[in-house]
Design a protein around this motif. Structure first.
Motif, PDB file in Angstrom:
ATOM      1  N   ARG A 226      -2.601   2.871   0.550  1.00 25.88           N
ATOM      2  CA  ARG A 226      -3.040   2.370  -0.754  1.00 25.88           C
ATOM      3  C   ARG A 226      -3.985   1.188  -0.601  1.00 25.88           C
ATOM      4  O   ARG A 226      -3.820   0.336   0.270  1.00 25.88           O
ATOM      5  CB  ARG A 226      -1.833   2.044  -1.638  1.00 25.88           C
TER       6      ARG A 226
ATOM      7  N   GLU B  13      -7.592  -7.488   1.407  1.00 26.14           N
ATOM      8  CA  GLU B  13      -6.289  -6.817   1.477  1.00 26.14           C
ATOM      9  C   GLU B  13      -6.329  -5.678   2.497  1.00 26.14           C
ATOM     10  O   GLU B  13      -5.411  -5.519   3.303  1.00 26.14           O
ATOM     11  CB  GLU B  13      -5.942  -6.271   0.087  1.00 26.14           C
TER      12      GLU B  13
ATOM     13  N   ARG C 249      -3.976  -5.221   5.730  1.00 25.87           N
ATOM     14  CA  ARG C 249      -3.108  -4.050   5.895  1.00 25.87           C
ATOM     15  C   ARG C 249      -3.414  -3.308   7.196  1.00 25.87           C
ATOM     16  O   ARG C 249      -2.524  -2.691   7.798  1.00 25.87           O
ATOM     17  CB  ARG C 249      -3.204  -3.109   4.696  1.00 25.87           C
TER      18      ARG C 249
ATOM     19  N   GLU D  47       2.755  -5.593  -4.451  1.00 25.54           N
ATOM     20  CA  GLU D  47       3.231  -4.317  -3.914  1.00 25.54           C
ATOM     21  C   GLU D  47       2.473  -3.853  -2.673  1.00 25.54           C
ATOM     22  O   GLU D  47       2.971  -3.024  -1.919  1.00 25.54           O
ATOM     23  CB  GLU D  47       3.119  -3.245  -5.004  1.00 25.54           C
ATOM     24  N   ASN D  48       1.266  -4.391  -2.464  1.00 26.86           N
ATOM     25  CA  ASN D  48       0.494  -3.973  -1.293  1.00 26.86           C
ATOM     26  C   ASN D  48       0.659  -4.914  -0.103  1.00 26.86           C
ATOM     27  O   ASN D  48      -0.070  -4.807   0.879  1.00 26.86           O
ATOM     28  CB  ASN D  48      -0.992  -3.868  -1.656  1.00 26.86           C
ATOM     29  N   LEU D  49       1.641  -5.811  -0.175  1.00 22.50           N
ATOM     30  CA  LEU D  49       1.910  -6.674   0.984  1.00 22.50           C
ATOM     31  C   LEU D  49       2.403  -5.825   2.151  1.00 22.50           C
ATOM     32  O   LEU D  49       3.046  -4.783   1.952  1.00 22.50           O
ATOM     33  CB  LEU D  49       2.979  -7.711   0.619  1.00 22.50           C
ATOM     34  N   ILE D  50       2.116  -6.302   3.369  1.00 27.18           N
ATOM     35  CA  ILE D  50       2.626  -5.605   4.552  1.00 27.18           C
ATOM     36  C   ILE D  50       4.142  -5.776   4.565  1.00 27.18           C
ATOM     37  O   ILE D  50       4.642  -6.891   4.459  1.00 27.18           O
ATOM     38  CB  ILE D  50       2.016  -6.198   5.832  1.00 27.18           C
TER      39      ILE D  50
ATOM     40  N   VAL E 101       6.020  -3.757   2.470  1.00 27.63           N
ATOM     41  CA  VAL E 101       6.488  -3.016   1.294  1.00 27.63           C
ATOM     42  C   VAL E 101       6.132  -1.541   1.521  1.00 27.63           C
ATOM     43  O   VAL E 101       4.969  -1.206   1.731  1.00 27.63           O
ATOM     44  CB  VAL E 101       5.816  -3.516  -0.005  1.00 27.63           C
ATOM     45  N   TYR E 102       7.160  -0.712   1.522  1.00 30.54           N
ATOM     46  CA  TYR E 102       6.968   0.718   1.770  1.00 30.54           C
ATOM     47  C   TYR E 102       7.435   1.523   0.566  1.00 30.54           C
ATOM     48  O   TYR E 102       8.394   1.136  -0.096  1.00 30.54           O
ATOM     49  CB  TYR E 102       7.866   1.180   2.917  1.00 30.54           C
TER      50      TYR E 102
END
Lengths: 278, 470
Positions: free
Chosen positions: A226, A252, A256, B253-256, B258-259
């Motif tokens: 995402r 971001e 990631r 929610e896009n933090l490393i 969080v799955y």
């Protein structure tokens, strides 16, 4: 299936080309789409955008940089060897149309992804300028092919060993200052795409980028890939991999991409230990 | 009869031996160890062999339960498994993952006064016995019809359709998007609950019957449904599951770290990331884990996190214990393994550090209000009750939706407003001629056995179509 029919080492062996037998995928694939490859039973699923497809021969071509354990493993595969699994074509194809003057910017192995898009844009009647770059001359790939796929090719190297001494973004900025450009396609490392977008935003020129997020299934099933596009969650695997670069949260994405940095190091050490003792 | 019933009730339900919680919470081996033949026969002897067996009414695929249990009591294990096969091709799977407490066992007469017959354990026992000791005999196949059926997806519904139709003499090819067949049985359900070797044995059984399995084919991308007809298939069954993760739409929610549950479980189960670095796929090994949601998938994720070395694993759920959708047995197993339950609590945002890594979660306390459309009391936030909890890994297990890859690429397939395929509940027929659908892509996320039940109805309808027409 998935036998390697042709293998070339580029950029002094740090980049490898594989032409792979995959008739079903070759029939369907269009520029901008990717495949997922897994070399062995214990292997990882690695997404790579296709550099070339040949429906008649029933083959697809991938060009990858050797950066981690999985690509080290891929590099050991020779002509006649097979990938255990190849899945595709995945993702949305590039939206191709005639818009006028187009600049295609590629860095590193991004050039391989950019090549079929550049060629298709030229075939549609666009006036296409290509800009490709690398750290140094030896790492530059597909110069001849990019020359043939465009009307004009500009080259830069970070160390000045070939072409313009500096970054592809310098050349991009120069052109945007002088010429009327309708579209930019930028594909390469995240910082390169990010800076290209910063520049094109200043000039108000629409910019398409291709995002190399980490993936597992590649079919929208897991959400690993995402990305934030205009503040909304999108999946690079099914909504992308190409997006409007002015809407992408590159910061971001860059973070990631570092999710498994430690594990990647462990995997490389494990691999080197195994291959040394074998 | 009354006397017989009294006597049967005196034998208590035979417990299945299990790995001890302290041991199993750090390994991926199966938790229940299975009955011995003696235990199985003793348990089978508890069955009253009712004239009107209500257990069968509770079974979505109508297995002749009293008949197979009688055969176990007599020690006729091979005959018992054959009796189950008449209605269910996957007994080793169903014996493990069916919610028997609300199906067959929930209806068992013995359950009214004491404990019901352990039907699931017995089903599992004979299936395992056959796999270990059977001679690999195959059930008889009908004469070849020359008709060809494409089954899209190799999860529970697809495997059921394939098994049924191959026995009726049709040619069957299964197309699977992943590199291994089994669908949710392989990517979703963990090894400690359903060993993958069992799923592959079931698939292998179908292959020996003549079913072709083509992996790495994403129908909708590699080939479309219409192109399958072009390749000469006479009917297509779609059983692609609910392959779209739901996120919560909260900040961070896009933090490393969080799955989605789909990603977390696929990495661990399908890609065997729990064996990293022997297997190449990595997975975050959180020390302080939160799992959001309280269904079976949430329990699987929480128990996986514990096995991957967590010090603390918390289930965070916005409703109360009574509303938790997971099976009682799964909740019990999770509690035994030290999983904590934080109920009436909802996350409001994830907190990260400067590298974009998860370090905590902000939550709010909830209370139950009026019932909502699901009939469950709606959780309402309590004002001013926000608090933070530390965590380095969060797994979002709040359900899954309909994956659009196949449906969007197929003309003439009517979908409901959530994107699920509209199919006749009795036949599985879709609005597109020659196309059937069943399982989670029709119902939304449900159980293995319901998907198999849908597969059974669809295969009956497909067989009729191939014999007499649409």
């Amino acid at each position: 299936m998935f036998e390697i029919l042709r293998r070339e080492e580029l950029a002094g062996g740090s980049v490898v080309l594989n032409e792979i037998s995959a008739p079903r995928i070759a029939r369907k694939a269009r520029p901008g789409q990717f495949v997922i490859l897994k070399a062995t039973e214990t292997g990882e699923r690695i997404p790579l955008t296709m550099a070339e497809t040949d429906p008649k021969r029933g083959t697809i071509t991938i060009i990858y940089q050797v950066v981690g354990k999985s690509t080290m493993l891929f590099k050991t595969l020779q002509v006649g060897d097979r990938y255990q699994d190849v899945i595709g074509p995945l993702g949305q194809p590039t939206h191709l149309e005639k818009v006028g003057n187009v600049i295609c910017v590629g860095g590193g192995t991004g050039v391989a992804v950019l090549h079929p898009i550049t060629r298709a844009l030229k075939e549609l009647g666009n006036n296409v300028t290509a800009i490709i770059g690398a750290r140094t001359k030896d790492l530059l790939i597909l110069e001849d092919k990019m020359k043939a796929a465009s009307h004009r090719l500009l080259v830069s190297t970070d160390d000045g060993s070939y072409g313009h001494h500096g970054f592809v973004t310098d050349l991009l900025k120069e052109l945007l200052q002088k010429e009327d450009i309708q579209l930019v396609v930028a594909i390469g490392p995240v910082p390169m795409m990010k800076y290209c977008c910063q520049i094109t935003k200043e000039y108000g020129v629409k910019t398409i980028v291709s995002l190399n997020a980490i993936m597992v299934d590649g079919t929208g099933m897991c959400g690993c890939c995402r990305v934030s596009i205009d503040g909304q969650i999108r999946f690079a695997c099914v909504d992308g991999p190409e997006f409007d670069g002015h809407k992408v949260d590159f910061e971001e994405l860059q973070k990631r991409l570092m999710s498994y940095r430690q594990e990647e190091q462990m995997a490389i050490e494990h691999f080197q230990r195994c291959t040394c003792s074998a | 009869m009354a006397e017989q019933k009294e006597k049967k009730e005196q034998i208590p339900r035979q417990k299945m031996p299990e790995q001890q919680p302290e041991v199993r919470k750090r390994n991926f081996l199966e938790v229940p160890l299975g009955y011995t033949p003696e235990l199985a026969m003793k348990e089978a002897s508890r069955c009253l062999n009712c004239k009107k067996p209500s257990c069968m009414e509770g079974c979505p695929v109508s297995i002749d339960i009293p008949a197979f249990i009688s055969l176990i009591r007599e020690g006729e294990f091979t005959k018992a498994v054959r009796k189950i096969w008449e209605r269910n091709a996957l007994p080793a799977v169903c014996g493990r993952v069916c919610p028997q407490e609300i199906q067959c066992e929930g209806n068992c007469i013995l359950g009214k006064k004491a404990e019901p017959v352990a039907i699931g354990n017995l089903e599992r026992f004979v299936a395992d016995w056959e796999r270990a000791h059977g001679k690999g005999e195959l059930p008889p196949k009908a004469k070849a019809t020359g008709k060809r059926v494409a089954v899209v997806g190799s999860g529970p519904s697809g495997l059921t359709v394939a098994g049924d139709l191959i026995l009726k003499g049709h040619e069957v090819t299964i197309f699977e998007a992943f590199h291994k067949p089994g669908g949710v049985l392989v990517y979703g359900i963990p090894e400690f609950r359903l060993p993958k070797e069992i799923v592959f044995a079931e698939v292998n059984f179908l292959e020996r019957l003549g079913v072709k399995v083509e992996c790495n084919v994403v129908v909708g991308r590699t080939i479309t449904v219409d192109e399958l007809f072009g390749e000469g298939f006479d009917a297509v069954f779609i059983g692609v599951g609910a392959g779209l993760p739901k996120f919560m739409g909260i900040p961070g929610e896009n933090l490393i770290g969080v799955y989605s549950a789909n990603e977390y479980l696929t990495r661990s189960n399908l890609m065997k990331a729990y064996l990293f670095p022997e297997y190449d796929t990595p997975i975050a090994r959180g020390k302080n884990v939160v799992v959001l949601g309280a269904g079976n998938v949430a329990m699987d994720a929480a128990r996986t996190a514990m096995r991957l070395g967590a010090d603390r694993v918390r289930i965070v759920y916005r409703r109360s214990r009574d509303e938790m959708p997971a099976r009682a047995a799964e909740i019990h197993h999770a509690e035994e393994e030290g999983i904590e339950f934080h109920l009436l609590t909802a996350p409001t945002r994830f907190l990260g550090d400067e590298h974009g890594r998860l370090v905590g979660m902000e939550c709010i306390r909830m209370q139950l209000g009026e019932p909502d459309e699901s009939g469950r009391r709606r959780p309402v936030p309590i004002e001013g009750s926000k608090f933070e909890m530390d965590c380095d890994l969060a797994v979002i297990a709040v359900g899954a939706g309909a994956n659009p890859i196949l449906t969007r690429s197929t003309e003439g397939l009517a979908l409901n407003k959530w994107g699920y395929i509209i199919a006749d509940p009795e036949t599985g027929k879709t609005t597109k001629k020659g196309v059937w659908a069943g399982g989670d892509i029709v119902t939304g996320q449900a159980t293995v056995i319901l998907a198999m039940g849908a597969g059974r109805k669809a295969s009956d309808s497909i067989h009729k179509y191939l014999t007499w027409g649409w």
